[in-house]
Design a protein around this motif. Structure first.
Motif, mmCIF file in Angstrom:
data_model
loop_
_atom_site.group_PDB
_atom_site.id
_atom_site.type_symbol
_atom_site.label_atom_id
_atom_site.label_comp_id
_atom_site.label_asym_id
_atom_site.label_seq_id
_atom_site.Cartn_x
_atom_site.Cartn_y
_atom_site.Cartn_z
ATOM 1 N N LEU A 1 32.193 -66.494 10.237
ATOM 2 C CA LEU A 1 32.286 -67.894 9.827
ATOM 3 C C LEU A 1 33.669 -68.149 9.252
ATOM 4 O O LEU A 1 34.050 -67.543 8.240
ATOM 5 C CB LEU A 1 31.208 -68.217 8.782
ATOM 6 N N LEU A 2 34.419 -69.006 9.885
ATOM 7 C CA LEU A 2 35.788 -69.282 9.455
ATOM 8 C C LEU A 2 35.803 -70.318 8.333
ATOM 9 O O LEU A 2 34.977 -71.242 8.312
ATOM 10 C CB LEU A 2 36.609 -69.774 10.642
ATOM 11 N N ASP A 3 36.742 -70.143 7.421
ATOM 12 C CA ASP A 3 36.929 -71.088 6.306
ATOM 13 C C ASP A 3 35.604 -71.340 5.583
ATOM 14 O O ASP A 3 35.186 -72.479 5.340
ATOM 15 C CB ASP A 3 37.515 -72.415 6.816
ATOM 16 N N THR A 4 34.939 -70.267 5.208
ATOM 17 C CA THR A 4 33.606 -70.369 4.614
ATOM 18 C C THR A 4 33.513 -69.488 3.381
ATOM 19 O O THR A 4 33.840 -68.290 3.442
ATOM 20 C CB THR A 4 32.525 -69.936 5.633
ATOM 21 N N GLY A 5 33.065 -70.059 2.264
ATOM 22 C CA GLY A 5 32.836 -69.289 1.056
ATOM 23 C C GLY A 5 31.403 -68.801 0.979
ATOM 24 O O GLY A 5 30.599 -68.982 1.902
ATOM 25 N N GLN A 6 31.055 -68.215 -0.167
ATOM 26 C CA GLN A 6 29.742 -67.598 -0.315
ATOM 27 C C GLN A 6 28.614 -68.627 -0.230
ATOM 28 O O GLN A 6 27.624 -68.408 0.471
ATOM 29 C CB GLN A 6 29.661 -66.850 -1.648
ATOM 30 N N ASP A 7 28.746 -69.743 -0.924
ATOM 31 C CA ASP A 7 27.664 -70.731 -0.942
ATOM 32 C C ASP A 7 27.390 -71.275 0.457
ATOM 33 O O ASP A 7 26.230 -71.406 0.877
ATOM 34 C CB ASP A 7 28.008 -71.873 -1.900
ATOM 35 N N GLU A 8 28.457 -71.597 1.171
ATOM 36 C CA GLU A 8 28.271 -72.127 2.527
ATOM 37 C C GLU A 8 27.699 -71.058 3.451
ATOM 38 O O GLU A 8 26.864 -71.348 4.306
ATOM 39 C CB GLU A 8 29.616 -72.626 3.069
ATOM 40 N N ALA A 9 28.115 -69.798 3.263
ATOM 41 C CA ALA A 9 27.589 -68.709 4.088
ATOM 42 C C ALA A 9 26.089 -68.550 3.872
ATOM 43 O O ALA A 9 25.329 -68.332 4.821
ATOM 44 C CB ALA A 9 28.319 -67.409 3.774
ATOM 45 N N VAL A 10 25.642 -68.674 2.628
ATOM 46 C CA VAL A 10 24.208 -68.571 2.329
ATOM 47 C C VAL A 10 23.455 -69.727 2.968
ATOM 48 O O VAL A 10 22.358 -69.550 3.526
ATOM 49 C CB VAL A 10 23.986 -68.529 0.811
ATOM 50 N N ARG A 11 24.020 -70.940 2.902
ATOM 51 C CA ARG A 11 23.359 -72.094 3.520
ATOM 52 C C ARG A 11 23.227 -71.906 5.038
ATOM 53 O O ARG A 11 22.183 -72.229 5.621
ATOM 54 C CB ARG A 11 24.138 -73.376 3.210
ATOM 55 N N ILE A 12 24.279 -71.374 5.655
ATOM 56 C CA ILE A 12 24.207 -71.141 7.105
ATOM 57 C C ILE A 12 23.206 -70.040 7.424
ATOM 58 O O ILE A 12 22.470 -70.121 8.415
ATOM 59 C CB ILE A 12 25.607 -70.801 7.651
ATOM 60 N N ALA A 13 23.133 -69.013 6.574
ATOM 61 C CA ALA A 13 22.139 -67.955 6.782
ATOM 62 C C ALA A 13 20.731 -68.532 6.716
ATOM 63 O O ALA A 13 19.856 -68.188 7.531
ATOM 64 C CB ALA A 13 22.319 -66.854 5.750
ATOM 65 N N ASP A 14 20.485 -69.429 5.757
ATOM 66 C CA ASP A 14 19.174 -70.079 5.673
ATOM 67 C C ASP A 14 18.910 -70.930 6.917
ATOM 68 O O ASP A 14 17.769 -70.993 7.411
ATOM 69 C CB ASP A 14 19.102 -70.957 4.422
#
Length: 755
Positions: free
Chosen positions: A411-424
């Motif tokens: 995931l480009l240009d993505t922090g931890q919170d956004e990565a968790v949201r995408i994982a969900d």
């Protein structure tokens, strides 16, 4: 012992002869340079003749030693023919004999050319299986281009000789024409990958060129009436023969092979230069007269070059397609591991300091689906999973299938919170059942997340940490986990545990403990629940939570179920023979839903032990039904039709309990301990328990309370009309022998038995 002494005697002899050849050539050339022009017998006869026959001897010895003899035999015959003519010519002149033109010596000279060309073609034919058609076409282009230029250069000589149409004229023309053919073939050989750059190949080509150049100088000096015997030019032919013989010796010893050389920049240079030469001949021909043969050869060069260009273009297209396929997963169409390893580092290096997230995804229970329903169904499952995952990603994000049921996402240009949201979002996309072969299958995923550059600045580190996080997500059943510094890489221990688990299934390390279910009022034992334990050789007795997840991940749940059923039914048969028939309850995991032959197999196991069908009860949890309720209903109905009882375990922890009570063929309802524990001090919990018992009774179901820890809870359940109870207050799970002792008359009293 010297290295020379270690060589075979034949090899020593060939090397000695080869050195003698070069020594004689050097002496002959030195003598020619030191004396004046003209025939000198002690040089031209007594030194020149042996110098000419030395390469003949080397070539014949090489021909007898070689496995592929035909090329070397033809070359040796060519050298013999030429040297025979040269010897005849020199001896005749030394004796004062006047030779006509053409003479018998010319016949031997001319025989050299077809023989040596035959040897060259035989040599190239021996390489044809290792050469691509494009390489052979390169050789043709090189030969034609060189021939067109040589015809232009030799035009004055050919024109002068052709003005006298006699036998002498024909012989005179034959020499430059044959030299032209030899040089053209030599130019074509230069296009063979590695042949010109390998030592033996370069020696052969140099020998042919030296020989042809000597012929050309001789022809021009003869045309100008300036040729004299006894000049260094006479050693030119001998030098060419020596180089050809040296190639024959190297070919026989197989020290170097053309196929061993790599294709370098030389190979495409030959057809390029030849094409330019052919074009140059045609351009020159527009301004000055050029022989028609040269024009025809130049045109043929350009035509061959055009065909070669078309082949090269097709090859490039093919290579591009092969490269695309090599970077694409054949099943899903996603980039594969190779593409990830190539593209991800470039994407990360292009964003120094910018946050990115690396996700590693693994499908849950995929191996069981693959093994039970077939690989074709497993393939369709992976295709549907990949399509759903791809739809959840943003433009620019990279997804790849690493193999099996494992996927990676950058995931480009993505922090931890956004990565968790995408994982969900990814997990939610797969929460809806997938239809395969008419079966609705639900596949969950576990997601491990590693952050760039905080937790790793290269793909290898990110992959390792995401793998660790993914395993933590599996073991905790949280669905996703972000790597933390305290996480340990469980890979080695996990692999070791997996090997030990396979051994446990094969070596009977699994044992069953039994917990009784008693009448909530009278204390009579109504049955037992079989609970699996692993008698681990290193870690002692392990509870199911320690290995069930690993069992599912490894696709061993069917093997585990079969082993537990075997042990439980064997024990039930033993109790039956002792006059103590009891119903044994066995837990089945949700993964058994995909096994359509389960009911028949269980019925066969029961009848093989002469047990009644009521001797076995299977306990299932609500996740058994969630993937495909119709399939679950079918399996449970077939089990119940065969007389096997069905119980819903952990009732109340799911979201569709009432619907299950309505739709499924069940006999028993087991209230989860989370309702029983607070019942004595929480009126709401007590009300739920009482109402559930009444509801179950109205549906004709038996109610069993799990997790009864004290007498007040047991008495309260009896007051609510609960049918049966089990828990530590009654007896913890124990081996069969300890349960037998607990059940003995000496341990029973008028009340409930207790531990």
């Amino acid at each position: 012992m010297s290295r020379k002494a270690d060589l075979p005697r034949g090899r020593q002899g060939s090397r000695g002869l080869l050195w003698s050849m070069w020594v004689l050539l050097g002496l002959y050339l030195a003598a020619l340079m030191l004396h004046e022009e003209g025939l000198l017998p002690r040089v031209d006869v007594w030194l020149g003749v042996p110098a000419g026959w030395a390469p003949v001897a080397v070539a014949w010895l090489a021909a007898f030693r070689a496995k592929a003899r035909l090329p070397l035999v033809l070359v040796a015959m060519a050298l013999t023919a030429y040297t025979t003519g040269s010897t005849f010519y020199v001896i005749a002149l030394s004796e004062g004999t006047a030779l006509p033109f053409p003479s018998p010596a010319d016949a031997s000279y001319l025989l050299f050319y077809p023989l040596v060309l035959g040897g060259l073609f035989a040599y190239l034919l021996s390489l044809r299986q290792r050469l691509a058609s494009s390489v052979l076409l390169d050789a043709v282009v090189g030969s034609l281009g060189a021939a067109s230029v040589l015809v232009v250069l030799l035009a004055p000589l050919l024109s002068a000789a052709s003005s006298f149409p006699t036998l002498a004229t024909a012989v005179a023309i034959a020499y430059p024409l044959l030299d032209l053919i030899v040089l053209a073939v030599t130019a074509g050989m230069a296009a063979v990958p590695g042949l010109a750059t390998a030592r033996s190949g370069a020696t052969l080509m140099l020998g042919l060129i030296v020989f042809a150049v000597a012929d050309a100088f001789y022809a021009f000096r003869l045309a100008n009436d300036t040729y004299q015997l006894g000049t260094p030019l006479d050693a030119g032919w001998t030098a060419g023969l020596c180089l050809i013989a040296a190639w024959a010796d190297g070919f026989a010893r197989q020290e170097e092979r053309a196929e061993g050389a790599s294709e370098g920049s030389w190979t495409p240079a030959v057809p390029m230069v030849a094409t330019a030469a052919g074009a140059g001949v045609l351009i020159v021909g527009t301004g000055i007269p050029v022989p028609g043969l040269a024009v025809a050869l130049a045109a043929a060069t350009l035509l061959s070059a055009g065909i070669r260009t078309q082949l090269a273009f097709r090859k490039l297209v093919t290579l591009a397609e092969v490269r695309r396929q090599s970077r694409t997963d054949e099943l899903t169409g996603l980039p594969n591991r190779r593409a990830l390893y190539a593209d991800a580092p470039e994407l990360l290096s292009a964003r120094p300091g910018m946050e990115c997230a690396f996700l590693l995804l693994d499908a849950d229970r995929f191996k069981e689906i693959n093994d039970s329903l077939g690989h074709d169904v497993g393939d369709r499952l992976l295709i549907q999973v990949s399509e759903r995952l791809r739809r959840c990603l943003r433009p620019g994000d990279l997804i790849a299938r690493l193999g099996g049921d494992e996927f990676a996402i950058l995931l480009l240009d993505t922090g931890q919170d956004e990565a968790v949201r995408i994982a969900d979002r990814l997990r939610a996309a797969l929460s809806e059942p997938l239809t395969l072969k008419g079966i609705a299958v639900q596949v969950g995923i576990s997601v491990g997340i590693a952050l760039f550059p905080e937790q790793g600045e290269d793909l290898k580190t990110l992959l390792r940490k995401a793998d660790t996080a993914m395993y933590r997500a599996k073991t905790s059943r949280s669905g996703h986990h972000v790597y933390a510094s305290e996480d340990q890489n469980p890979g080695e221990e996990r692999l070791r545990m997996l090997q030990e688990l396979r051994a446990a299934l094969a070596e009977d390390q699994l044992v069953l403990h039994y917990q009784p279910k008693v009448d909530a009022v009278t204390g009579d034992v109504k049955g037992v629940e079989a609970l699996v334990r692993w008698n681990h050789p290193r870690r002692g007795l392990l509870a199911p939570d320690s290995f069930l997840l690993l069992t599912e991940e490894a696709g061993l749940m069917n093997d585990l179920n079969s082993r537990v059923l075997t042990l439980a039914l064997d024990q039930a048969a033993s109790w039956h023979r002792q006059g103590r028939p009891m119903t044994v309850a066995v837990n089945l995991s949700a993964s058994t839903l995909i096994d359509a032959e389960l009911p028949e197999r269980i019925a066969t196991m029961v009848s093989a032990r002469n047990l009644t069908e009521s001797a076995l009860m299977v306990e299932i949890t609500e996740d058994f039904m969630m993937p495909d309720r119709s399939r679950a209903r079918d399996i449970l109905s077939r089990l119940q039709d065969s007389g096997i009882q069905i119980a819903i375990d952990d009732f109340g922890t799911g979201y569709s309990s009432l619907a299950y009570l309505r739709d499924l063929p069940i006999n028993e309802l087991k209230l989860d301990r989370s309702f029983i524990a607070p019942m004595t001090h929480c009126p709401r919990a007590a009300a739920l328990v009482a109402s559930t018992i009444n509801l179950a009774h109205s549906l004709g179901l038996i109610v069993v309370a799990e997790g009864v820890e004290d007498r007040p809870a047991l008495e309260q359940l009896g007051g609510y009309g609960c049918d049966q109870a089990q828990g530590f207050h009654i007896l913890r799970p124990v081996p069969a022998a300890e349960l037998d002792e607990w059940l003995s008359p000496a341990r029973l009293d008028s009340g409930l038995p207790s531990a």
